[in-house]
Design a protein around this motif. Structure first.
Motif, PDB file in Angstrom:
ATOM      1  N   ARG A  45     -13.115   9.761 -55.109  1.00 43.99           N
ATOM      2  CA  ARG A  45     -13.039  11.208 -54.856  1.00 43.99           C
ATOM      3  C   ARG A  45     -14.193  11.966 -55.490  1.00 43.99           C
ATOM      4  N   ALA A  46     -15.009  11.281 -56.268  1.00 42.27           N
ATOM      5  CA  ALA A  46     -16.038  11.960 -57.053  1.00 42.27           C
ATOM      6  C   ALA A  46     -17.087  12.619 -56.155  1.00 42.27           C
ATOM      7  N   VAL A  47     -17.647  13.713 -56.645  1.00 41.69           N
ATOM      8  CA  VAL A  47     -18.728  14.376 -55.936  1.00 41.69           C
ATOM      9  C   VAL A  47     -19.916  13.415 -55.840  1.00 41.69           C
ATOM     10  N   LYS A  48     -20.647  13.472 -54.727  1.00 38.90           N
ATOM     11  CA  LYS A  48     -21.733  12.525 -54.461  1.00 38.90           C
ATOM     12  C   LYS A  48     -23.075  13.248 -54.449  1.00 38.90           C
ATOM     13  N   PRO A  49     -24.151  12.539 -54.782  1.00 34.59           N
ATOM     14  CA  PRO A  49     -25.476  13.145 -54.621  1.00 34.59           C
ATOM     15  C   PRO A  49     -25.692  13.594 -53.176  1.00 34.59           C
ATOM     16  N   GLY A  50     -26.130  14.817 -53.025  1.00 35.32           N
ATOM     17  CA  GLY A  50     -26.323  15.388 -51.698  1.00 35.32           C
ATOM     18  C   GLY A  50     -25.201  16.287 -51.255  1.00 35.32           C
ATOM     19  N   ASP A  51     -24.029  16.205 -51.917  1.00 28.77           N
ATOM     20  CA  ASP A  51     -22.922  17.112 -51.585  1.00 28.77           C
ATOM     21  C   ASP A  51     -23.317  18.554 -51.924  1.00 28.77           C
ATOM     22  N   VAL A  52     -22.767  19.480 -51.157  1.00 26.99           N
ATOM     23  CA  VAL A  52     -22.986  20.902 -51.420  1.00 26.99           C
ATOM     24  C   VAL A  52     -21.653  21.529 -51.813  1.00 26.99           C
ATOM     25  N   VAL A  53     -21.647  22.211 -52.958  1.00 29.00           N
ATOM     26  CA  VAL A  53     -20.421  22.847 -53.456  1.00 29.00           C
ATOM     27  C   VAL A  53     -20.671  24.346 -53.594  1.00 29.00           C
ATOM     28  N   THR A  54     -19.570  25.111 -53.563  1.00 35.57           N
ATOM     29  CA  THR A  54     -19.673  26.563 -53.673  1.00 35.57           C
ATOM     30  C   THR A  54     -19.123  27.007 -55.015  1.00 35.57           C
ATOM     31  N   SER A  55     -19.948  27.683 -55.783  1.00 28.69           N
ATOM     32  CA  SER A  55     -19.550  28.143 -57.108  1.00 28.69           C
ATOM     33  C   SER A  55     -18.690  29.397 -57.013  1.00 28.69           C
ATOM     34  N   MET A  56     -18.114  29.798 -58.124  1.00 31.60           N
ATOM     35  CA  MET A  56     -17.277  30.993 -58.162  1.00 31.60           C
ATOM     36  C   MET A  56     -18.062  32.244 -57.749  1.00 31.60           C
ATOM     37  N   SER A  57     -19.354  32.251 -58.008  1.00 32.47           N
ATOM     38  CA  SER A  57     -20.182  33.397 -57.657  1.00 32.47           C
ATOM     39  C   SER A  57     -20.439  33.497 -56.162  1.00 32.47           C
ATOM     40  N   GLY A  58     -20.089  32.434 -55.414  1.00 37.04           N
ATOM     41  CA  GLY A  58     -20.383  32.385 -53.987  1.00 37.04           C
ATOM     42  C   GLY A  58     -21.678  31.656 -53.673  1.00 37.04           C
ATOM     43  N   GLN A  59     -22.511  31.417 -54.672  1.00 33.36           N
ATOM     44  CA  GLN A  59     -23.753  30.685 -54.462  1.00 33.36           C
ATOM     45  C   GLN A  59     -23.453  29.194 -54.246  1.00 33.36           C
ATOM     46  N   THR A  60     -24.188  28.577 -53.338  1.00 29.40           N
ATOM     47  CA  THR A  60     -23.978  27.165 -53.030  1.00 29.40           C
ATOM     48  C   THR A  60     -24.995  26.311 -53.785  1.00 29.40           C
ATOM     49  N   ILE A  61     -24.556  25.098 -54.110  1.00 35.18           N
ATOM     50  CA  ILE A  61     -25.358  24.198 -54.934  1.00 35.18           C
ATOM     51  C   ILE A  61     -25.412  22.819 -54.281  1.00 35.18           C
ATOM     52  N   GLU A  62     -26.621  22.302 -54.084  1.00 30.52           N
ATOM     53  CA  GLU A  62     -26.773  20.921 -53.654  1.00 30.52           C
ATOM     54  C   GLU A  62     -26.786  20.041 -54.904  1.00 30.52           C
ATOM     55  N   VAL A  63     -25.813  19.149 -54.995  1.00 26.26           N
ATOM     56  CA  VAL A  63     -25.690  18.293 -56.176  1.00 26.26           C
ATOM     57  C   VAL A  63     -26.620  17.092 -55.984  1.00 26.26           C
ATOM     58  N   LEU A  64     -27.817  17.216 -56.501  1.00 21.70           N
ATOM     59  CA  LEU A  64     -28.804  16.148 -56.340  1.00 21.70           C
ATOM     60  C   LEU A  64     -28.593  15.027 -57.348  1.00 21.70           C
ATOM     61  N   ASN A  65     -27.981  15.358 -58.476  1.00 19.13           N
ATOM     62  CA  ASN A  65     -27.712  14.356 -59.517  1.00 19.13           C
ATOM     63  C   ASN A  65     -26.384  14.710 -60.163  1.00 19.13           C
ATOM     64  N   THR A  66     -25.407  13.806 -60.070  1.00 19.54           N
ATOM     65  CA  THR A  66     -24.083  14.110 -60.612  1.00 19.54           C
ATOM     66  C   THR A  66     -24.062  14.051 -62.135  1.00 19.54           C
ATOM     67  N   ASP A  67     -25.148  13.535 -62.744  1.00 20.41           N
ATOM     68  CA  ASP A  67     -25.226  13.527 -64.203  1.00 20.41           C
ATOM     69  C   ASP A  67     -25.715  14.866 -64.746  1.00 20.41           C
ATOM     70  N   ALA A  68     -26.065  15.780 -63.877  1.00 18.74           N
ATOM     71  CA  ALA A  68     -26.388  17.157 -64.300  1.00 18.74           C
ATOM     72  C   ALA A  68     -25.161  18.017 -64.059  1.00 18.74           C
ATOM     73  N   GLU A  69     -24.047  17.581 -64.658  1.00 22.71           N
ATOM     74  CA  GLU A  69     -22.750  18.205 -64.388  1.00 22.71           C
ATOM     75  C   GLU A  69     -22.443  19.368 -65.320  1.00 22.71           C
ATOM     76  N   GLY A  70     -23.052  19.385 -66.508  1.00 24.46           N
ATOM     77  CA  GLY A  70     -22.727  20.429 -67.468  1.00 24.46           C
ATOM     78  C   GLY A  70     -23.027  21.811 -66.932  1.00 24.46           C
ATOM     79  N   ARG A  71     -24.151  21.938 -66.241  1.00 25.38           N
ATOM     80  CA  ARG A  71     -24.524  23.248 -65.682  1.00 25.38           C
ATOM     81  C   ARG A  71     -23.578  23.662 -64.562  1.00 25.38           C
ATOM     82  N   LEU A  72     -22.923  22.691 -63.920  1.00 24.91           N
ATOM     83  CA  LEU A  72     -21.981  23.014 -62.850  1.00 24.91           C
ATOM     84  C   LEU A  72     -20.690  23.615 -63.404  1.00 24.91           C
ATOM     85  N   VAL A  73     -20.220  23.086 -64.518  1.00 26.17           N
ATOM     86  CA  VAL A  73     -19.003  23.669 -65.097  1.00 26.17           C
ATOM     87  C   VAL A  73     -19.318  24.987 -65.802  1.00 26.17           C
ATOM     88  N   LEU A  74     -20.511  25.066 -66.392  1.00 25.58           N
ATOM     89  CA  LEU A  74     -20.879  26.287 -67.107  1.00 25.58           C
ATOM     90  C   LEU A  74     -21.123  27.463 -66.177  1.00 25.58           C
TER      91      LEU A  74
END
Length: 499
Positions: A311-340
């Motif tokens: 179920r984990a997010v994959k490189p290349g997935d696009v997610v929508t943040s609370m602000s409405g801005q969308t993010i292409e997850v190029l590296n799932t190890d850069a996860e801290g900035r996603l929760v922050l």
């Protein structure tokens, strides 16, 4: 451990029954006629002891001295920094199993911050982690008497030191716990214990509430773990309700495998420390509960694991943040900035005076600054100056890093509003530029503590940084706000026991 503050001249210190007596000898010492003064003066005269901070002479069963062991240690200019150096130099004697009662006496006048530094250094030297050990010996030192020439004058400094010890050790405890003993749910339980302290409230949001808030980036990181996420919200209400709070945001990745972009196996165990930003926010609230300053503070902790599964997010997935801005997850190890980023968006609802996020965010910051200074990024010069000054006073230093707009170029994406990484070059800066996209006009600072939150090797363990920096900053802001606004009326609470 219990700390006591006592008016104590060297003549009286010689009569104190204890396992270890440490005497801090400053430059320009003017010895009295007592036994300890005479002994110190003779050792200095004969070249057997220097008053340079940290230089020491160890003695055993000195005639006319009640202590079993005596250490004469140089105190240099008597500053807080010299005090820390002096106490650290005798750390092995303080931590020794036979040291149960310690008396530490200032032979000269205690300068501003020196007593607090002394208390913190003693606690640091004697700290022992025992939670997950079956036969571990607990901290042997159970009482420390700090002797000064004028105890009432040093009381405020002493109380600040004791409160900081409570906060730092709370942060160290949760930072050191293995990931299976510090899950997001357990971290939330730790936050709830802080609500037993005066003026502190705690609210914990679960996955359903986080989904309703639209925190899509935070949810994406948590998807690969069986441990449910927790979004922890702490409030310290020390001032009038209309006084804007300072918001502290702590990264709470309780274990970071890197997700699908999995980390190499060596030293992956240290990724239990990836929640040290969260631990520092908890520690700051622990200290606030002791100090009771006239300021409002909000603490936000997005806590989850970053794990790889179907179920984990994959490189290349696009997610929508609370602000409405969308993010292409190029590296799932850069996860801290996603929760922050979602927590920073949430912080805006408090209309804060300032927002400070704390995170073990990038290895690039370790390369840039090592383990001495935390990296500090800010969109506000006044906030940056205040944090830098607080770090210097706390001996928990940070260093301001650049935030030029050109660094954000690498975050551009063909498939989303931005990517979550921008290559290796300037990695700590591009991570900060990512976070900056979520703070708008709020005065904001980001502390990258990847190099300072823990130590590796033989001394492996959490440091409790930057609790000291955060508390000194908050106390400074309370002093600034106090003349302008009337604080909430409440008597100072008695010192609380650690939850």
């Amino acid at each position: 451990m219990n700390f006591d503050l006592k008016t104590l001249e060297l003549a009286a210190a010689a009569s104190e029954k204890c396992d270890l007596l440490v005497v801090l000898l400053p430059d320009g010492l003017k010895p009295g006629k007592d036994a300890l003064s005479a002994l110190a003066a003779l050792a200095i005269k004969n070249g057997d002891l220097s008053t340079k901070a940290g230089k020491q002479l160890q003695l055993y069963q000195v005639p006319a001295v009640a202590a079993r062991r005596v250490v004469l240690v140089g105190h240099g200019d008597g500053s807080a920094r010299a005090t820390r150096q002096a106490v650290q130099a005798v750390g092995s004697a303080i931590k020794a199993a036979q040291t149960k009662r310690l008396v530490l006496c200032f032979a000269g006048k205690a300068s501003a911050g020196a007593v607090s530094a002394c208390v913190q250094a003693v606690a640091e030297a004697s700290y022992v982690y025992v939670t997950t050990k079956s036969k571990a010996e607990a901290r042997s030192l159970n009482r420390c008497v700090v002797g000064v020439q004028d105890a009432p004058a040093a009381r405020e400094d002493f109380d600040a030191g004791v409160a900081l010890v409570a906060g730092i050790e709370f942060a160290r405890e949760w930072g050191n716990r293995p990931a299976n003993h510090a899950t997001p749910s357990l971290l939330a339980d730790a936050a709830r214990t802080l609500a037993k302290l005066p003026r502190i409230q705690c609210k914990v949001h679960g996955p359903a509430e986080v989904a309703r808030l639209g925190m899509g980036a935070f949810l994406a990181v948590a998807r690969g773990s069986e441990e449910p996420l927790r979004f922890i919200e702490l409030r310290y209400n020390g001032a009038a309700k209309d006084q804007p709070p300072v918001v502290l945001v702590g990264k709470g990745i309780t274990f970071d495998t890197g997700g699908i972009s999995i980390k190499p196996a060596p030293e992956m165990d240290e990724m239990k420390f990836d929640m040290c930003g969260a631990a520092s926010v908890l520690g700051a609230f622990r200290a606030l509960g002791e100090l009771q300053p006239p300021i409002n503070v909000v603490g936000l902790i997005p806590a989850c694991e970053n794990m790889p599964d179907g179920r984990a997010v994959k490189p290349g997935d696009v997610v929508t943040s609370m602000s409405g801005q969308t993010i292409e997850v190029l590296n799932t190890d850069a996860e801290g900035r996603l929760v922050l980023c979602d927590a920073l968006t949430y912080a805006a609802r408090f209309k804060p005076a300032a927002v400070v996020d704390v995170a073990t965010l990038t290895g690039a910051c370790v390369i840039a600054l090592g383990g001495v200074r935390s990296g500090m990024f800010s969109n506000n010069d006044a906030l940056a100056s205040a944090l830098h000054a607080a770090g210097e006073v706390a001996q928990d230093p940070c260093w301001r890093m650049p935030l030029d707009d050109d660094y954000a170029e690498g975050l551009k994406s063909n498939f989303a509003d931005m990517g979550n990484v921008a290559g290796r070059a300037g990695g700590s800066i591009t991570a900060a530029k990512f976070l900056q996209k979520y703070v708008g006009e709020m005065p904001w600072a980001h502390l990258d503590i990847a190099g300072t939150a823990w130590k590796g090797g033989a001394s492996k363990g959490a440091t409790g940084r930057p609790v000291g920096l955060l508390i000194h900053y908050l106390l400074g802001q309370a002093q600034v706000a106090q003349p302008a606004r009337k604080p909430a009326t409440a008597k100072r609470a008695p010192r609380a026991k650690a939850p």
